[in-house]
Enzyme design. Sequence first.
Site, PDB file in Angstrom:
ATOM      1  N   ASN A   1     -30.157  -6.952   3.756  1.00 26.82           N
ATOM      2  CA  ASN A   1     -29.816  -6.831   2.327  1.00 26.82           C
ATOM      3  C   ASN A   1     -30.327  -8.063   1.597  1.00 26.82           C
ATOM      4  O   ASN A   1     -30.900  -8.971   2.204  1.00 26.82           O
ATOM      5  CB  ASN A   1     -28.304  -6.641   2.153  1.00 26.82           C
ATOM      6  CG  ASN A   1     -27.532  -7.821   2.696  1.00 26.82           C
ATOM      7  OD1 ASN A   1     -27.592  -8.906   2.146  1.00 26.82           O
ATOM      8  ND2 ASN A   1     -26.825  -7.608   3.797  1.00 26.82           N
TER       9      ASN A   1
ATOM     10  N   ASP B   1     -22.437  -3.235   7.597  1.00 26.14           N
ATOM     11  CA  ASP B   1     -21.298  -2.491   8.140  1.00 26.14           C
ATOM     12  C   ASP B   1     -21.685  -1.746   9.408  1.00 26.14           C
ATOM     13  O   ASP B   1     -20.855  -1.477  10.260  1.00 26.14           O
ATOM     14  CB  ASP B   1     -20.788  -1.483   7.087  1.00 26.14           C
ATOM     15  CG  ASP B   1     -20.105  -2.207   5.924  1.00 26.14           C
ATOM     16  OD1 ASP B   1     -19.401  -3.190   6.200  1.00 26.14           O
ATOM     17  OD2 ASP B   1     -20.312  -1.811   4.755  1.00 26.14           O
TER      18      ASP B   1
ATOM     19  N   ILE C   1     -15.620  -8.840  10.890  1.00 20.18           N
ATOM     20  CA  ILE C   1     -15.379 -10.230  11.308  1.00 20.18           C
ATOM     21  C   ILE C   1     -14.161 -10.809  10.590  1.00 20.18           C
ATOM     22  O   ILE C   1     -13.265 -11.394  11.188  1.00 20.18           O
ATOM     23  CB  ILE C   1     -16.627 -11.097  11.024  1.00 20.18           C
ATOM     24  CG1 ILE C   1     -17.853 -10.499  11.720  1.00 20.18           C
ATOM     25  CG2 ILE C   1     -16.406 -12.533  11.487  1.00 20.18           C
ATOM     26  CD1 ILE C   1     -19.186 -11.076  11.270  1.00 20.18           C
TER      27      ILE C   1
HETATM   28  O1  PMT Z   1     -26.053 -14.855  -0.997  1.00 19.16           O
HETATM   29  P1  PMT Z   1     -26.115 -14.699  -2.495  1.00 19.16           P
HETATM   30  O2  PMT Z   1     -27.433 -14.141  -2.949  1.00 19.16           O
HETATM   31  O3  PMT Z   1     -25.734 -15.968  -3.196  1.00 19.16           O
HETATM   32  O4  PMT Z   1     -25.039 -13.595  -2.887  1.00 19.16           O
HETATM   33  C1  PMT Z   1     -23.697 -13.836  -2.626  1.00 19.16           C
HETATM   34  C2  PMT Z   1     -22.927 -12.542  -2.297  1.00 19.16           C
HETATM   35  C3  PMT Z   1     -22.979 -11.605  -3.488  1.00 19.16           C
HETATM   36  C4  PMT Z   1     -23.547 -11.864  -1.073  1.00 19.16           C
HETATM   37  C5  PMT Z   1     -21.474 -13.007  -1.963  1.00 19.16           C
HETATM   38  O5  PMT Z   1     -20.946 -13.655  -3.100  1.00 19.16           O
HETATM   39  C6  PMT Z   1     -20.580 -11.805  -1.631  1.00 19.16           C
HETATM   40  O6  PMT Z   1     -19.995 -11.185  -2.497  1.00 19.16           O
HETATM   41  N1  PMT Z   1     -20.474 -11.477  -0.317  1.00 19.16           N
HETATM   42  C7  PMT Z   1     -19.670 -10.354   0.171  1.00 19.16           C
HETATM   43  C8  PMT Z   1     -20.424  -9.067  -0.045  1.00 19.16           C
HETATM   44  C9  PMT Z   1     -19.560  -7.830   0.168  1.00 19.16           C
HETATM   45  O7  PMT Z   1     -19.277  -7.124  -0.735  1.00 19.16           O
HETATM   46  O8  PMT Z   1     -19.114  -7.726   1.360  1.00 19.16           O
HETATM   47  P2  PMT Z   1     -18.227  -6.485   1.931  1.00 19.16           P
HETATM   48  O9  PMT Z   1     -17.550  -5.725   0.898  1.00 19.16           O
HETATM   49  O10 PMT Z   1     -19.091  -5.763   2.875  1.00 19.16           O
HETATM   50  O11 PMT Z   1     -17.183  -7.298   2.773  1.00 19.16           O
HETATM   51  C10 PMT Z   1     -15.995  -7.840   2.252  1.00 19.16           C
HETATM   52  C11 PMT Z   1     -15.688  -9.096   3.005  1.00 19.16           C
HETATM   53  O12 PMT Z   1     -15.607  -8.872   4.407  1.00 19.16           O
HETATM   54  C12 PMT Z   1     -16.738 -10.178   2.827  1.00 19.16           C
HETATM   55  O13 PMT Z   1     -16.065 -11.406   2.791  1.00 19.16           O
HETATM   56  C13 PMT Z   1     -17.586 -10.075   4.089  1.00 19.16           C
HETATM   57  O14 PMT Z   1     -18.182 -11.314   4.457  1.00 19.16           O
HETATM   58  C14 PMT Z   1     -16.567  -9.644   5.130  1.00 19.16           C
HETATM   59  N2  PMT Z   1     -17.117  -8.780   6.198  1.00 19.16           N
HETATM   60  C15 PMT Z   1     -17.625  -7.559   5.885  1.00 19.16           C
HETATM   61  C16 PMT Z   1     -18.099  -6.736   6.896  1.00 19.16           C
HETATM   62  C17 PMT Z   1     -18.043  -7.188   8.234  1.00 19.16           C
HETATM   63  N3  PMT Z   1     -18.486  -6.432   9.224  1.00 19.16           N
HETATM   64  N4  PMT Z   1     -17.529  -8.397   8.502  1.00 19.16           N
HETATM   65  C18 PMT Z   1     -17.059  -9.191   7.508  1.00 19.16           C
HETATM   66  O15 PMT Z   1     -16.614 -10.334   7.755  1.00 19.16           O
END
Ligand code: PMT
Length: 396
Positions: A209, A278, A307
């Site tokens: 991504n 994911d 995680i």
């Molecule tokens: O890197 P940049 O270009 O500066 O952009 C920053 C960002 C937009 C990527 C960052 O600010 C951000 O929002 N990251 C989270 C993106 C997201 O929406 O993640 P998610 O909805 O898939 O996950 C939610 C949370 O769970 C996040 O904290 C993620 O790190 C964590 N997660 C998700 C999936 C997974 N398998 N393990 C995780 O730990």
Amino acid sequence: MELQGKSIVLGVTGGIAAYKAAELVRLLRKQGADVQVAMTEGATHFVTPTTFQALSGKPVFTDQWDARMPNAMAHIDLSRQADCILVAPASADFLARAVQGQADDLLATMVLARDCPLLVAPAMNRQMWENPATRRNVAQLLADGVSILGPDSGEQACGEVGAGRMMEPEEIVESMIAFFAAKVLAGKKVLLTAGPTFEAIDPVRGITNLSSGRMGYALARAARQAGAEVTLVSGPVGFAAPQGVDRINVRSALDMHRAVMAHAGKADIFIAVAAVADYRVANSAEHKLKKDSGGIPPIELIENPDILAEVAALPDGPFCVGFAAESRNLEEYAQTKRRKKKIPLIAGNLIQDGFGGDDNRLVLFDDAGVHPLAPAPKSVLARQLIQHIAHLTGNN
Ligand code: PMT
């Protein structure tokens, strides 16, 4: 403008790195600092005072007996308003004189008469740096509470290679910012994830991504500047690790999961900024897929471990902070993620222009409610979020 309102006396001593001090003045001023330059006589053989005057916007002092000081007390007056004296480059001779408390020129006298902290960025030939006399002097300066910045290792002006190069001006500015930052996380261990993950389809292709890593790296830097010991588990990005941050490079979500779980037990705070895939490819190919090998290859996906949720479920685990990047319904989606992952704080970003920019808009959601932060550069938001975390964890 991370040094806004700070007043810095910059001492420049005689060495070839004096030319880099000119760039240092420019960078310090760019961060909002007021810079007063004082040069030793030796330094003026390398760069003229006029250069520093033009860059600092102030007269440069080189002489204890300068007639421009009405009371003839330049050594007192120039440093009394200063928040610190920074000597860069600091020659071996200057370090020796500072250790002995000599007052044989303006800069040495100012250092002796100061009532503010002293930071020095040594620069000298590697043999001079390794000489037992210099080692003793550095140890004594540290014992006297002086901060030593660097030096770096590498190729030297004399053609030799080793330790003794002055830190780069950008790194010195970073050190100054860290020096002045409130140490609200002193003694804490902070673990972060940042950047994207890369899930291999075959040896040369994958699913990833557009996360640049900027937000996570800015947070790692802000946590370090707040005094924390910082470990950054980073997906593939194009930046160097922030100064003083221990970085672990990973590629896939499984790699990231392994690295995080190995460190989570020791962490006080875990901040999950990474955009983790994911799903990963269950049937990733050992060899490069060929277009002519019969039809469109099926890609089978399986779920990656969550995680953040796993760390949040650890008994006696760290204080967990999540991120949510949403293009709509920010509050609803971010709060749902916060509840599902059972974490006390989530930072929602409304993603309208995609990831990767220098600026961001964050809204923080915690047990106390909703805290929108004004749109700002990621470095500024990172400091605000670190303050918020310090507050929630009872550290400020
Ligand atoms: O890197 P940049 O270009 O500066 O952009 C920053 C960002 C937009 C990527 C960052 O600010 C951000 O929002 N990251 C989270 C993106 C997201 O929406 O993640 P998610 O909805 O898939 O996950 C939610 C949370 O769970 C996040 O904290 C993620 O790190 C964590 N997660 C998700 C999936 C997974 N398998 N393990 C995780 O730990």
